[in-house]
Write an enzyme that holds these catalytic residues in place. Structure first.
Site, PDB file in Angstrom:
ATOM      1  N   TYR B  88      45.608  36.641  35.210  1.00 26.72           N
ATOM      2  CA  TYR B  88      46.241  36.689  36.528  1.00 26.72           C
ATOM      3  C   TYR B  88      45.844  35.495  37.390  1.00 26.72           C
ATOM      4  O   TYR B  88      45.059  34.646  36.971  1.00 26.72           O
ATOM      5  CB  TYR B  88      45.913  38.003  37.229  1.00 26.72           C
ATOM      6  CG  TYR B  88      44.453  38.230  37.572  1.00 26.72           C
ATOM      7  CD1 TYR B  88      43.489  38.333  36.584  1.00 26.72           C
ATOM      8  CD2 TYR B  88      44.048  38.357  38.904  1.00 26.72           C
ATOM      9  CE1 TYR B  88      42.168  38.565  36.912  1.00 26.72           C
ATOM     10  CE2 TYR B  88      42.712  38.586  39.234  1.00 26.72           C
ATOM     11  CZ  TYR B  88      41.780  38.691  38.236  1.00 26.72           C
ATOM     12  OH  TYR B  88      40.471  38.906  38.551  1.00 26.72           O
ATOM     13  N   ASP B  90      43.916  34.323  40.495  1.00 26.95           N
ATOM     14  CA  ASP B  90      42.894  34.759  41.431  1.00 26.95           C
ATOM     15  C   ASP B  90      42.645  33.617  42.403  1.00 26.95           C
ATOM     16  O   ASP B  90      42.152  32.569  42.020  1.00 26.95           O
ATOM     17  CB  ASP B  90      41.605  35.116  40.679  1.00 26.95           C
ATOM     18  CG  ASP B  90      40.629  35.856  41.577  1.00 26.95           C
ATOM     19  OD1 ASP B  90      41.085  36.534  42.519  1.00 26.95           O
ATOM     20  OD2 ASP B  90      39.418  35.754  41.352  1.00 26.95           O
ATOM     21  N   GLU B  95      42.996  33.133  36.003  1.00 21.99           N
ATOM     22  CA  GLU B  95      41.788  33.838  35.573  1.00 21.99           C
ATOM     23  C   GLU B  95      42.108  34.703  34.362  1.00 21.99           C
ATOM     24  O   GLU B  95      43.131  35.387  34.329  1.00 21.99           O
ATOM     25  CB  GLU B  95      41.239  34.708  36.711  1.00 21.99           C
ATOM     26  CG  GLU B  95      40.063  35.575  36.270  1.00 21.99           C
ATOM     27  CD  GLU B  95      39.150  36.038  37.410  1.00 21.99           C
ATOM     28  OE1 GLU B  95      39.191  35.430  38.498  1.00 21.99           O
ATOM     29  OE2 GLU B  95      38.417  37.018  37.196  1.00 21.99           O
ATOM     30  N   ARG B 236      28.628  48.910  36.553  1.00 25.90           N
ATOM     31  CA  ARG B 236      29.010  47.697  35.836  1.00 25.90           C
ATOM     32  C   ARG B 236      28.239  46.575  36.498  1.00 25.90           C
ATOM     33  O   ARG B 236      28.486  46.233  37.654  1.00 25.90           O
ATOM     34  CB  ARG B 236      30.518  47.457  35.977  1.00 25.90           C
ATOM     35  CG  ARG B 236      30.982  46.108  35.452  1.00 25.90           C
ATOM     36  CD  ARG B 236      32.485  45.903  35.671  1.00 25.90           C
ATOM     37  NE  ARG B 236      32.868  45.887  37.067  1.00 25.90           N
ATOM     38  CZ  ARG B 236      33.415  44.855  37.710  1.00 25.90           C
ATOM     39  NH1 ARG B 236      33.658  43.745  37.061  1.00 25.90           N
ATOM     40  NH2 ARG B 236      33.730  44.934  38.987  1.00 25.90           N
ATOM     41  N   HIS B 238      27.541  43.024  37.463  1.00 30.19           N
ATOM     42  CA  HIS B 238      28.426  41.879  37.586  1.00 30.19           C
ATOM     43  C   HIS B 238      27.535  40.644  37.715  1.00 30.19           C
ATOM     44  O   HIS B 238      26.925  40.426  38.753  1.00 30.19           O
ATOM     45  CB  HIS B 238      29.254  42.105  38.866  1.00 30.19           C
ATOM     46  CG  HIS B 238      30.419  41.212  39.030  1.00 30.19           C
ATOM     47  ND1 HIS B 238      31.387  41.045  38.071  1.00 30.19           N
ATOM     48  CD2 HIS B 238      30.813  40.467  40.089  1.00 30.19           C
ATOM     49  CE1 HIS B 238      32.316  40.221  38.526  1.00 30.19           C
ATOM     50  NE2 HIS B 238      31.990  39.847  39.742  1.00 30.19           N
TER      51      HIS B 238
END
Lengths: 65, 493
Positions: B88, B90, B95, B236, B238
């Site tokens: 997509y 970004d 990205e 998650r 990051h």
């Protein structure tokens, strides 16, 4: 890092021609790997973008994450 | 207390159009993503309803605008891939997100498949440009003028681990692992001390220890709390301090060792014992210390090199990973970790076939030796940038790879396979296979849900456990069912 250290690095013979020690477990195809930076350098002027100065100058991105 | 390994990476790419009247990275990114999209499945939206990028792992919600809801632009800037990944626009960058992977080797396969997807996009997009225009896409992290774009890693972790324990255990690891995972950069940025060449592309951009932001005052540890899974069970993590890597070996090592260290944090064997006095200063200093011999002060006054800190983590891994946690691939990662640390200790330049920053440094050294250029020469910076060029004939990393100069993890065929096939052993299998099999019956997708649009109307299937939805669990259903049967069976299970 101190400047003399960098100098030492640039002058270090291993920078150019040293063959790495093959580790048979890690590099199964180490026989195929030769230090052929020279092969790329021979043609690099044809590969590099022409007019590097202008190109690098104009390469402007917006900040991302 | 450890959870199954699930890894995914997100890469923002630099983009430039040669001979364009003006550079418009947003338009160029949209063009590139859409050019690929038209080859793929049309009109499936990304479901932002499942996302909460402003939730903070420390327990509060940051003020911000809501993410874009469903609108006409959604499917223009989003492409959900049949390999289970996402592609997509970004901000002003294309990205690519890999599908969820259960191990380091798969991660390399899908991250490298992403490079192919970007290059296919470039070729398709160039058909729409003037003859003299050319798109160039770089898998790097900087324009050398203070604008950085990221390479983010994501690791599934148990929700039971308090966030401060992750910060304590992980920070010394992250600020020193760049000796293995840096991609190398000519010069300095963002007000950091000047240097001719440094190990990391990103180190100059980190200004604080912990925080939510990814775009300004970037923190070593990002607190975004958006698990894309059952938030009672998982977080998650990051990780935003890493560089985008070209070297398969480097990517493999980076995600492999990081997943192991997180497992050790989950097992509570890493606490504050490696805490550094000033990690934000250390990340920049490590990046400039090409000999890897500098020592750094720990909070308990010990003085260790970056290699010694990494060796201490490795030692804990050897000590605490159980037999069943030592899958062959985990053992392989441990061996490579040890091999690389030994190499860095004796002579970092001995790793010129393995680590991105050393491969790049040796190439530049040889170029300088041949022509006598200065480090500030624009040709040197061009060489740095072009190392990351995704055109197979122009990208210097790819040229070295073609010459057999770099250590590989995968064959080209495996990477090509990753463009169109999801991993079999994570929920990406369910996502990717549904996209391939029922493209006209899917309304929208997110990391943890699919909204089907079958004959009974909209039905949302949640995928809250990333290691479910595998071929072993649901392969047979997917092989035999129509979309309505599938939704019925899952709903009644």
């Amino acid at each position: 890092m101190p400047r003399e250290k960098q100098q030492e690095y640039r002058d270090h013979p291993s920078n150019e021609n040293e063959e790495i020690q093959p580790n048979p477990e890690l590099n199964e195809n180490v026989d195929d790997i030769t230090d052929d930076l020279d092969a790329l350098l021979d043609e690099i002027d044809e590969i590099l973008e022409e007019d590097s100065e202008e190109f690098v100058e104009n390469y402007i991105q917006r900040g991302g994450q | 207390m450890t959870v199954p390994t699930i890894i995914g990476t997100e890469t923002e790419f630099g983009i430039s159009v040669k001979n364009a009247r003006e550079q418009d990275p947003v338009a160029a990114s949209t063009l590139v993503v859409n050019a690929y999209k038209s080859r793929n499945i049309p009109s499936i939206s990304w479901d932002y309803g499942q996302e909460s990028p402003m939730l903070d792992a420390r327990g509060f919600t940051a003020e911000s605008e809501k993410p874009p809801s469903e609108d006409a632009n959604n499917s223009v800037i989003n492409d959900i891939l049949i390999n289970g990944g996402r592609y997509y626009v970004d901000h002003a960058h294309p990205e690519y997100c890999t599908p969820e992977c259960s191990n380091a080797r798969d991660l390399v396969k899908y991250e490298k498949a992403g490079e192919l997807i970007l290059d296919l996009s470039r070729l398709a997009a160039e058909q729409l440009l003037l003859d003299n225009q050319e798109i160039i896409i770089y898998k790097n992290n900087t324009d050398y003028k203070g604008h950085s774009y990221g390479s983010h890693e994501n690791y599934l972790m148990s929700r039971k681990i308090p966030f401060p324990d992750i910060v304590n255990g992980l920070t010394p690891f992250l600020v020193t692992r760049q000796i293995m995972t840096g991609s190398g950069k000519v010069g300095a940025e963002n007000g950091a001390d000047d240097t001719e060449f440094q190990i990391s592309q990103r180190a100059d951009f980190f200004e604080k220890e912990v925080g939510l932001s990814t775009m300004v005052e970037r923190p070593l540890i990002n607190t975004r709390d958006e698990p894309h899974a059952d938030s009672k069970l998982y977080r998650r993590l990051h990780v935003i301090v890493g560089d985008s890597n070209m070297s398969e070996f480097t990517i493999y090592l980076k995600v492999g060792i990081t997943a192991i260290v997180l497992q050790l944090i989950e097992k509570r064997v890493i606490g504050k014992q490696f805490a550094l006095q000033d990690p934000v200063a250390v990340i920049k200093s490590v990046s400039r210390n090409l000999s890897c011999k500098n020592v750094y002060e720990l909070k308990d006054d010990r003085k260790w090199t970056a290699v010694e800190i990494q060796q201490a983590y490795l030692e804990l891994a050897h000590k605490h990973l159980s037999t069943e946690e030592r899958a062959p691939i985990v053992n392989d990662v441990l061996e490579k970790w040890e091999f690389v640390l030994e190499g860095l200790k004796s002579d970092p330049m001995s790793l010129g076939h393995h680590l991105d920053w050393v491969i790049k440094k040796k190439l530049i050294d040889a170029y300088i030796a041949r022509h006598g250029f200065k480090w500030t020469d624009p040709r040197i910076r061009m060489l740095d940038l072009q190392y990351h060029d995704l055109r197979p004939d122009k990208g210097l990393y790819y040229r070295l790879q073609k010459n057999g100069h770099v250590e590989r993890i995968l064959t080209h065929e495996e990477i090509v396979h990753g463009v169109q096939h999801p991993p079999l052993d994570t929920r990406a299998y369910f996502r990717g296979t549904c996209l391939r099999k029922y493209p006209n019956s899917i309304h929208s997708v997110s990391w943890n849900s699919i909204v089907f649009n079958g004959s009974n109307g909209f039905e949302k299937i949640m995928m809250e456990r990333p290691h479910f939805g595998t071929q072993a669990i649901i392969g047979e259903l997917l092989n035999t069912c129509t979309v309505d049967e599938l939704v019925d069976k899952i709903r009644n299970d």
